[in-house]
Design a protein around this motif. Structure first.
Motif, PDB file in Angstrom:
ATOM      1  N   PRO A 346       0.819  -1.222   0.000  1.00  0.00           N
ATOM      2  CA  PRO A 346       0.000   0.000   0.000  1.00  0.00           C
ATOM      3  C   PRO A 346       0.848   1.265   0.000  1.00  0.00           C
ATOM      4  N   GLY A 347       2.027   1.212   0.625  1.00  0.00           N
ATOM      5  CA  GLY A 347       2.903   2.370   0.632  1.00  0.00           C
ATOM      6  C   GLY A 347       3.405   2.715  -0.761  1.00  0.00           C
ATOM      7  N   ALA A 348       3.687   1.677  -1.581  1.00  0.00           N
ATOM      8  CA  ALA A 348       4.135   1.918  -2.948  1.00  0.00           C
ATOM      9  C   ALA A 348       3.041   2.579  -3.773  1.00  0.00           C
ATOM     10  N   VAL A 349       1.791   2.158  -3.548  1.00  0.00           N
ATOM     11  CA  VAL A 349       0.661   2.758  -4.267  1.00  0.00           C
ATOM     12  C   VAL A 349       0.489   4.216  -3.847  1.00  0.00           C
ATOM     13  N   ALA A 350       0.583   4.458  -2.541  1.00  0.00           N
ATOM     14  CA  ALA A 350       0.444   5.833  -2.051  1.00  0.00           C
ATOM     15  C   ALA A 350       1.574   6.716  -2.565  1.00  0.00           C
ATOM     16  N   ALA A 351       2.810   6.192  -2.548  1.00  0.00           N
ATOM     17  CA  ALA A 351       3.959   6.977  -2.997  1.00  0.00           C
ATOM     18  C   ALA A 351       3.884   7.295  -4.483  1.00  0.00           C
ATOM     19  N   ALA A 352       3.246   6.404  -5.256  1.00  0.00           N
ATOM     20  CA  ALA A 352       3.119   6.627  -6.696  1.00  0.00           C
ATOM     21  C   ALA A 352       2.043   7.650  -7.034  1.00  0.00           C
ATOM     22  N   GLY A 353       1.275   8.073  -6.035  1.00  0.00           N
ATOM     23  CA  GLY A 353       0.242   9.064  -6.256  1.00  0.00           C
ATOM     24  C   GLY A 353      -0.983   8.554  -6.975  1.00  0.00           C
ATOM     25  N   VAL A 354      -1.234   7.230  -6.929  1.00  0.00           N
ATOM     26  CA  VAL A 354      -2.396   6.685  -7.642  1.00  0.00           C
ATOM     27  C   VAL A 354      -3.523   6.272  -6.700  1.00  0.00           C
ATOM     28  N   ALA A 355      -3.364   6.519  -5.398  1.00  0.00           N
ATOM     29  CA  ALA A 355      -4.419   6.170  -4.442  1.00  0.00           C
ATOM     30  C   ALA A 355      -5.423   7.316  -4.318  1.00  0.00           C
ATOM     31  N   ASP A 356      -6.693   7.007  -4.498  1.00  0.00           N
ATOM     32  CA  ASP A 356      -7.744   8.007  -4.288  1.00  0.00           C
ATOM     33  C   ASP A 356      -7.977   8.251  -2.804  1.00  0.00           C
ATOM     34  N   ALA A 357      -7.652   7.257  -1.979  1.00  0.00           N
ATOM     35  CA  ALA A 357      -7.808   7.383  -0.532  1.00  0.00           C
ATOM     36  C   ALA A 357      -6.856   6.423   0.149  1.00  0.00           C
ATOM     37  N   VAL A 358      -6.390   6.780   1.350  1.00  0.00           N
ATOM     38  CA  VAL A 358      -5.543   5.925   2.186  1.00  0.00           C
ATOM     39  C   VAL A 358      -6.252   5.799   3.522  1.00  0.00           C
ATOM     40  N   LEU A 359      -6.734   4.577   3.844  1.00  0.00           N
ATOM     41  CA  LEU A 359      -7.643   4.386   4.975  1.00  0.00           C
ATOM     42  C   LEU A 359      -7.303   3.121   5.752  1.00  0.00           C
ATOM     43  N   PRO A 360      -7.722   3.030   7.015  1.00  0.00           N
ATOM     44  CA  PRO A 360      -7.612   1.773   7.761  1.00  0.00           C
ATOM     45  C   PRO A 360      -8.646   0.773   7.237  1.00  0.00           C
TER      46      PRO A 360
END
Length: 374
Positions: A346-360
């Motif tokens: 999930p960190g790689a997805v967030a770092a790539a800027g392609v996540a619409d949301a980062v949630l628990p």
């Protein structure tokens, strides 16, 4: 008379400082000695401690830093599975490899250990067989774990310590909300690895009984674990779950999981439906099964009508597939760092800027239930 915890044995002083430090937790004196010798035979690893109880392991970790913990399950006092969350917390980033005769492939103890955050498991043979192929397999497991450095902040360790001792089964579910005609997606695809099973339990807990969208999961587990994993998912989700076979059709109200020895690739059918083909082509991530081809192929068929979820896991598998989902108009949600056992995927997805949301995970489950874009 209360027994005293065996002291930690000093090992590995002959190794270079660059060697990865290993703590052995096993109640058998013979097993500790033999496993230490096998590990120390590799220049890449150094056994810096060997203890006989979970209590002694926690005391050792309070004063020493290690990269790996080799943990037995069957021990006097607090057993390994009960102690696992506390050891993950005390280890502050140490990866736990369960080495136990109880971790038969596909067994409940194995899946439970992985759900609680263990990085890997290995069956421990009898004392007389603790050599040869077992030693090679043990070192190989440690070497593979070294290929993907674990990203575990202190906040994760606190959450890991609060993990339940078993996968929870929802006692009751919220009534199904009214489904509007303008629902934003038609399929949910989930990728996960280390720590993902526990996250999945929280996601499914939030889904109402009437949730009917098809759900597809690629979870990194060996092939032999998959039937048991499918049974656990069916129990958690309260709906049928099957290990994918070639040409399995995507149907409402059902969950499909990738087998351990093939990727899922979505294909459109002539009648307007869709199905999965099983493929074995090498994936860029090196994973089998890989999240990337699953996400990318579903995006090719469903376009903006899909929701991709990336849960806790080691490495970068899923990042390229998530990018393709976004390119074709779909939505991507990544598990947040604080709740992840490993914030690699999930960190790689967030770092790539392609996540619409980062949630628990619980918030991800509630979002899925709304059938709305994040």
């Amino acid at each position: 008379m209360a027994s005293r915890s065996p002291p930690a044995t000093r090992y590995g002083e002959h190794h270079a400082a660059a060697a990865s430090r290993v703590l052995i937790v096993d109640d058998s004196v013979v097993a500790r000695a033999v496993i230490a010798r096998l590990v120390d035979a590799s220049d890449q690893f150094s056994v810096v401690g060997a203890v006989g109880t979970a209590k002694a392991a926690l005391e050792f970790l309070a004063r020493a830093k290690v990269e790996f913990i080799l943990l037995d399950i069957e021990m006097p006092g607090v057993d390994g599975l009960t102690a696992l969350p506390d050891l993950i917390a005390a280890g502050q980033g140490a990866r736990v490899l369960i080495v136990s005769s109880s971790t038969d492939e596909g067994g409940a103890a194995t899946v439970q250990a992985l759900a609680l955050g263990a990085a890997e498991t290995l069956v421990k043979p009898s004392a007389g067989a603790l050599s040869g192929r077992f030693g090679a397999a043990l070192v190989a497991k440690l070497e593979r774990l070294c290929e993907h450095p674990k990203q575990l902040p202190p906040a994760v360790a606190v959450n890991a310590a609060r993990a339940p001792s078993a996968l929870p089964r929802p006692a009751s579910r919220a009534p199904s909300p009214a489904i509007a005609q303008s629902d934003d997606y038609d399929i949910v695809a989930i990728g996960a690895s280390t720590g993902g099973i526990h996250a999945l339990s929280h996601v499914f807990f939030e889904l109402p009984a009437g949730f009917r969208l098809p759900i597809v999961i690629t979870q990194h587990l060996p092939t032999s674990f998959m039937p048991y994993f499918a049974a656990q998912v069916a129990l958690l989700a309260g709906r049928p779950c099957e290990v994918a076979t070639d040409c399995v059709r995507i149907r409402p109200g059902r969950i499909v999981i990738a087998p351990g020895d093939a990727h899922l690739r979505c294909v459109a059918l002539g009648d307007g439906g869709a199905a999965f083909r099983l493929t074995h082509d090498p994936a860029a991530s090196g994973c089998m099964p890989s999240v990337d081809p699953m996400l990318a192929s579903i995006a090719e068929v469903y376009g903006a009508r899909m929701l991709a979820i990336i849960l806790s896991g080691m490495g970068r598998d899923g990042a390229e597939g998530a990018r393709r989902v976004r390119e074709l108009g779909g939505s991507v949600v990544a598990q947040d760092q604080a709740s992840s056992v490993v914030w690699g995927m999930p960190g790689a997805v967030a770092a790539a800027g392609v996540a619409d949301a980062v949630l628990p995970p619980d918030a991800i489950g509630r979002l899925i239930a709304t059938r709305r874009r994040p």
